[in-house]
Scaffold this motif. Structure first.
Motif, mmCIF file in Angstrom:
data_model
loop_
_atom_site.group_PDB
_atom_site.id
_atom_site.type_symbol
_atom_site.label_atom_id
_atom_site.label_comp_id
_atom_site.label_asym_id
_atom_site.label_seq_id
_atom_site.Cartn_x
_atom_site.Cartn_y
_atom_site.Cartn_z
ATOM 1 N N SER A 58 8.070 38.123 -9.884
ATOM 2 C CA SER A 58 7.918 39.413 -9.215
ATOM 3 C C SER A 58 9.246 39.991 -8.769
ATOM 4 C CB SER A 58 6.978 39.278 -8.009
ATOM 5 O OG SER A 58 5.679 38.980 -8.448
ATOM 6 N N ILE A 230 0.387 45.907 -3.965
ATOM 7 C CA ILE A 230 0.753 44.776 -4.811
ATOM 8 C C ILE A 230 0.668 43.454 -4.039
ATOM 9 C CG2 ILE A 230 2.589 43.760 -6.215
ATOM 10 C CD1 ILE A 230 1.178 46.238 -7.396
ATOM 11 N N TYR A 234 -1.548 40.802 -5.758
ATOM 12 C CA TYR A 234 -0.817 39.687 -6.340
ATOM 13 C C TYR A 234 -1.118 38.372 -5.629
ATOM 14 C CZ TYR A 234 2.683 38.033 -9.583
ATOM 15 O OH TYR A 234 3.309 37.400 -10.630
ATOM 16 N N TYR A 361 6.579 45.762 -5.996
ATOM 17 C CA TYR A 361 6.796 44.366 -6.366
ATOM 18 C C TYR A 361 7.902 43.703 -5.570
ATOM 19 C CZ TYR A 361 3.263 44.108 -9.881
ATOM 20 O OH TYR A 361 2.036 44.061 -10.492
#
Length: 417
Positions: A58, A230, A234, A361
């Motif tokens: 990432s 994210i 994630y 990210y």
């Protein structure tokens, strides 16, 4: 006016290719999560080192966003998106033959660099080929890859791993991406090559213009807000299999099946996030407000749904709430990408989208690492999930109060219709 048949055919073909690229993109991200315990056992590492393996992707992905957007706007999706797909697929295959932790770390780093142009590139393609008021649904369709792939990947990758080993699983995924890259190079064409009246090509984005995007409060609001999207997505993508096996006691096979439902829910959220924005625009709602509604609502509701996941003793209720969280978070994700294609001129779409993705990210990269550290120290996912809930709610406030005016919007030739 109805567009020429050649344009309509190309739009359908490009959406199919973008969907396949997105699926390969997320399948490759999912492989390490599926092989989490196997890789830890073979390399003799713990949750903290595994968190680093998950996070290095990432971080590389985030920082590679910075040049990716400008390269896409300057050289086009054929070269940059296709080259990125080829690079990350080779890196994915390399992970399958990695001999130790350091080599795996190296492969994950280049996987992140190669994947960077994928979603800004998809946004660029949609901005080039679809009219401004109808981009939400194509963006949502393309972005369903981020939920379809995690729904498809667990049972498929689990079968590959259990049948042939985790290394074969990585290599097969890498080879599939290499084949798709060759197809992309062969098929993709710039819209001007098929348009009867393509109009003058827009000027490439200069470094000064790119830096100028950072002077807009809306740009920073998108970057900060997307980090919350994210982070939550994630966390589930990277740690959900280990959470279901370790915290909820499911077997590897049962985990592979259980993961399907949350990601199918995420697919529905992705489709609705883009479609709701388009509907509000057609109803006369100002574009900025129309695009922000699914983002803010999705983040707020998704964050709230994560709280019972952390606190309930019921595995069934936890899975229901995880599915609801995936629906709302992906609703917000589709809305965020639609926002990136409509708040600026077509010539800066990839640059603006990549900046938003960089922010997403850069912040989201901490989710796997922080989660690994918390699990290492506490032996539980409870605090990690509660932290994700708070971050999502804060991200909703960022979109609501920082994102206001259009970013760098200039007069442009009308997109082909």
């Amino acid at each position: 006016m109805r567009p020429p048949q050649s344009i309509r055919r190309m739009r359908v073909l490009l959406l199919v290719l973008l969907l396949l690229i997105g699926i390969i993109n997320y399948v490759d991200r999912s492989t390490l999560a599926i092989a989490n315990h196997s890789v830890q056992d073979e390399f003799g590492i713990g949750p903290t080192e595994m968190g680093l393996l998950l996070s290095v992707f990432s971080w590389a992905y985030a920082f590679a966003q910075l040049p990716a957007g400008g390269l896409l706007d300057r050289f086009g999706p054929r070269k940059v998106l296709g080259g990125g797909l080829l690079l990350w697929s080779v890196a994915q295959a390399f992970c399958g033959i990695a001999a130790n932790f350091k080599q795996m770390l190296f492969g994950r780093l280049f996987l992140g660099v190669g994947e960077a142009p994928a979603f800004p590139g998809g946004a660029k393609v949609v901005a080039d080929w679809f009219p401004r008021e109808s981009r939400g649904l194509p963006i949502g369709l393309f972005n369903t890859a981020s939920t379809l792939a995690p729904a498809i990947a667990p049972p498929l990758l689990t079968w590959l791993m259990l049948s042939y080993g985790w290394r074969t699983m990585f290599v097969v995924a890498g080879v599939a991406g290499i084949v798709l890259a060759l197809i992309w190079f062969a098929v993709y064409r710039d819209r001007g090559q098929l348009s009867a009246e393509p109009g003058p090509a827009p000027e490439p984005v200069s470094l000064r213009e790119w830096l100028g995007l950072l002077r807009h409060r809306s740009t920073w609001g998108m970057m900060i807000g997307f980090s919350g999207v994210i982070y939550s997505i994630y966390l589930y993508l990277t740690w959900l299999p280990a959470y279901l096996e370790g915290e909820r006691g499911l077997s590897v096979a049962d985990t592979g099946l259980a993961l399907v439902v949350p990601y199918l829910a995420g697919t529905l959220g992705m489709l609705s996030g883009g479609g709701v924005g388009d509907l509000l625009v057609r109803r006369g709602v100002p574009t900025m407000i129309a695009r922000k509604v699914p983002i803010c609502a999705g983040l707020l509701l998704g964050g709230l749904c994560t709280i019972p996941v952390a606190l309930t003793p019921s595995t069934t209720l936890a899975l229901v709430c995880i599915s609801a969280s995936q629906f709302f978070m992906n609703n917000a994700s589709a809305g965020a990408w639609s926002l990136a294609t409509t708040v600026g001129a077509e010539r800066i779409t990839a640059s603006l989208g990549s900046l938003q993705n960089f922010g997403g990210y850069f912040g989201g990269a901490f989710a796997p690492l922080i989660t690994g550290i918390i699990v290492d120290r506490t032996g539980s996912f409870v605090l990690a999930l509660l932290a994700a809930s708070g971050i999502a709610i804060a991200a909703a406030l960022s979109y609501a109060f920082l994102v206001g005016k259009p970013v760098g919007l200039t007069e442009e030739p009308a997109p082909v219709r």
